[in-house]
Motif scaffolding. Structure first.
Motif, PDB file in Angstrom:
ATOM      1  N   UNK A 222      -3.472  55.284  83.027  1.00  0.00           N
ATOM      2  CA  UNK A 222      -3.095  55.863  81.732  1.00  0.00           C
ATOM      3  C   UNK A 222      -2.432  54.826  80.817  1.00  0.00           C
ATOM      4  N   UNK A 223      -2.208  53.628  81.327  1.00  0.00           N
ATOM      5  CA  UNK A 223      -1.416  52.643  80.565  1.00  0.00           C
ATOM      6  C   UNK A 223      -2.315  51.689  79.774  1.00  0.00           C
ATOM      7  N   UNK A 224      -1.799  51.293  78.614  1.00  0.00           N
ATOM      8  CA  UNK A 224      -2.555  50.404  77.724  1.00  0.00           C
ATOM      9  C   UNK A 224      -1.887  49.033  77.704  1.00  0.00           C
ATOM     10  N   UNK A 225      -2.696  47.994  77.777  1.00  0.00           N
ATOM     11  CA  UNK A 225      -2.186  46.619  77.793  1.00  0.00           C
ATOM     12  C   UNK A 225      -2.894  45.799  76.721  1.00  0.00           C
ATOM     13  N   UNK A 226      -2.148  45.106  75.869  1.00  0.00           N
ATOM     14  CA  UNK A 226      -2.727  44.023  75.062  1.00  0.00           C
ATOM     15  C   UNK A 226      -2.733  42.796  75.971  1.00  0.00           C
ATOM     16  N   UNK A 227      -3.918  42.311  76.315  1.00  0.00           N
ATOM     17  CA  UNK A 227      -3.917  41.182  77.261  1.00  0.00           C
ATOM     18  C   UNK A 227      -4.397  39.877  76.637  1.00  0.00           C
ATOM     19  N   UNK A 228      -4.840  39.917  75.372  1.00  0.00           N
ATOM     20  CA  UNK A 228      -5.146  38.687  74.648  1.00  0.00           C
ATOM     21  C   UNK A 228      -4.032  38.443  73.642  1.00  0.00           C
ATOM     22  N   UNK A 229      -4.405  38.368  72.354  1.00  0.00           N
ATOM     23  CA  UNK A 229      -3.389  38.138  71.308  1.00  0.00           C
ATOM     24  C   UNK A 229      -2.328  39.227  71.365  1.00  0.00           C
ATOM     25  N   UNK A 230      -1.086  38.842  71.136  1.00  0.00           N
ATOM     26  CA  UNK A 230       0.037  39.769  71.278  1.00  0.00           C
ATOM     27  C   UNK A 230       0.519  40.328  69.946  1.00  0.00           C
ATOM     28  N   UNK A 231       0.439  39.531  68.893  1.00  0.00           N
ATOM     29  CA  UNK A 231       0.942  39.947  67.578  1.00  0.00           C
ATOM     30  C   UNK A 231       0.394  38.977  66.542  1.00  0.00           C
ATOM     31  N   UNK A 232       0.620  39.269  65.275  1.00  0.00           N
ATOM     32  CA  UNK A 232       0.196  38.313  64.247  1.00  0.00           C
ATOM     33  C   UNK A 232       1.150  38.361  63.082  1.00  0.00           C
ATOM     34  N   UNK A 233       1.170  37.255  62.348  1.00  0.00           N
ATOM     35  CA  UNK A 233       1.939  37.182  61.112  1.00  0.00           C
ATOM     36  C   UNK A 233       0.948  37.115  59.960  1.00  0.00           C
TER      37      UNK A 233
END
Ligand SMILES: Cc1cc2nc3c(=O)[nH]c(=O)nc-3n(C[C@H](O)[C@H](O)[C@H](O)COP(=O)(O)OP(=O)(O)OC[C@H]3O[C@@H](n4cnc5c(N)ncnc54)[C@H](O)[C@@H]3O)c2cc1C
Length: 317
Positions: free
Chosen positions: A50-61
């Motif tokens: 049930x869990x979601x993971x961002x596993x590439x890019x984490x954030x952006x500006x």
């Protein structure tokens, strides 16, 4: 205007999707092929249970006026939101994971997923591309947005005629380990920790980040050195070493599941010409992506804009 052949775009990451959107808005049909099962490329989000993971890019500006405007639109549409601030500048995340932004951009476009393009050859002033399943696509122009070594592979022998600068483009590899915990992690808000030493350079709690229900869903990224040295090691060995290094941030919770993803190409370590590479002959060709626009999501977006503009200015129809 009659369009006999579309523009073929290889890659449904932020660069390819941005180019496709802009061509679409200019009335030029584009077909986007991606070997992946979903759009987003390195803006990747995965589920374990049930869990979601961002596993590439984490954030952006967002620094440039053009990208700031796009991001403001995504925020207004509820697709992206601020995660945290660094030096009083917002860092954004996809509201339901980074790939939410790609899904938003992809809406209404002709995207062919699970479609690997294996070759593209000029045929007169057009391109003939072949996909892994033997499909053929005729295109009036070609935009390649895969990591540059993969784009050059698609061009086969033709790459010898392209500038050496393209062959010098390089990326660091990166292991991503996703870890499910039976309780909360030991990370504090906004939910990440950078490490200067050891195999792990980044650890983020997707629950605190706000994309996972919890209790604990961590993404760890490995250093380029650790990844290079261990690239062919069994996943269990890689996970074990990274989980040991991350132990101080597990908050005493138990690991109940994990997965390893190997990013062969993660961050650009040696860039190509900005903001994209364009050649009008023998048939219109653009190479674009983060290697050409600034090595991050914003750079890939700007390179996608430049790719579309290069074809539009070349008078393609
Ligand atoms: C671990 C990691 C952490 C990162 N962290 C950050 C971060 O925090 N902030 C940030 O701004 N950036 C970060 N980045 C970089 C960022 O993800 C990229 O700069 C950006 O997403 C690149 O977009 P792109 O469209 O140029 O390429 P991609 O997203 O790589 O898209 C290229 C697409 O081409 C497809 N493709 C390749 N070959 C073929 C083929 N033969 N046929 C069909 N399709 C093909 C791929 O499947 C892929 O979807 C990170 C990247 C990684 C991997």
């Amino acid at each position: 205007m009659v369009h006999s052949n579309p523009i073929l775009i290889v890659g449904a990451g932020i660069a390819g999707l941005t180019a496709a959107r802009q061509l679409h808005d200019a009335g030029i049909p584009a077909v986007v092929c991606d070997k992946g099962r979903g759009p987003g490329g390195r803006m990747a989000t995965r589920r374990i249970g049930e869990q979601r993971f961002d596993h590439g890019a984490q954030y952006f500006s967002a620094v440039s006026p053009r990208f700031r405007e796009a991001v403001a639109g995504w925020v207004a549409d509820g697709i992206a939101e601020e995660w945290f601030q660094m030096n009083r500048t917002p860092r954004y995340r996809g509201r339901n994971g980074m790939n939410a932004i790609a899904k938003h951009l992809a809406a209404g476009l002709d995207i062919r997923l699970s479609t690997r393009v294996v070759s593209a050859v000029p045929e007169g002033k057009h391109w003939r591309a072949t996909t892994e399943d033997g499909g053929r696509i005729s295109a009036a122009g070609l935009i390649l947005t895969a990591p540059v070594p993969q784009s050059l592979e698609i061009l086969g022998g033709l790459q010898e005629e392209l500038p050496n600068a393209l062959r010098a483009v390089a990326y660091a590899p990166c292991f991503a380990v996703m870890v499910l915990l039976d309780g909360p992690s030991g990370l504090a808000g906004p939910g990440f920790q950078r490490m200067k030493e050891g195999p792990v350079t980044w650890i983020a709690d997707n629950t605190i980040k706000g994309i996972s229900a919890g209790p604990g869903a961590l993404t760890m990224h490995a250093s380029p050195l650790f990844t290079r040295v261990n690239y062919d090691a069994p996943a269990a060995e890689v996970a074990k070493q990274m989980m040991m290094a991350a132990r101080p941030w597990l908050g005493g919770s138990r690991i109940t599941d994990w997965q390893v993803h190997r990013w062969r190409y993660s961050l650009v370590s040696s860039s190509g010409p900005e903001p994209c590479f364009f050649s009008p002959s023998p048939a219109p060709l653009v190479l674009a992506g983060d290697a050409f626009g600034g090595a991050r999501i914003e750079g890939a977006f700007l390179s996608g804009c430049a790719a579309a503009l290069a074809l539009l200015e070349s008078g393609i129809s």
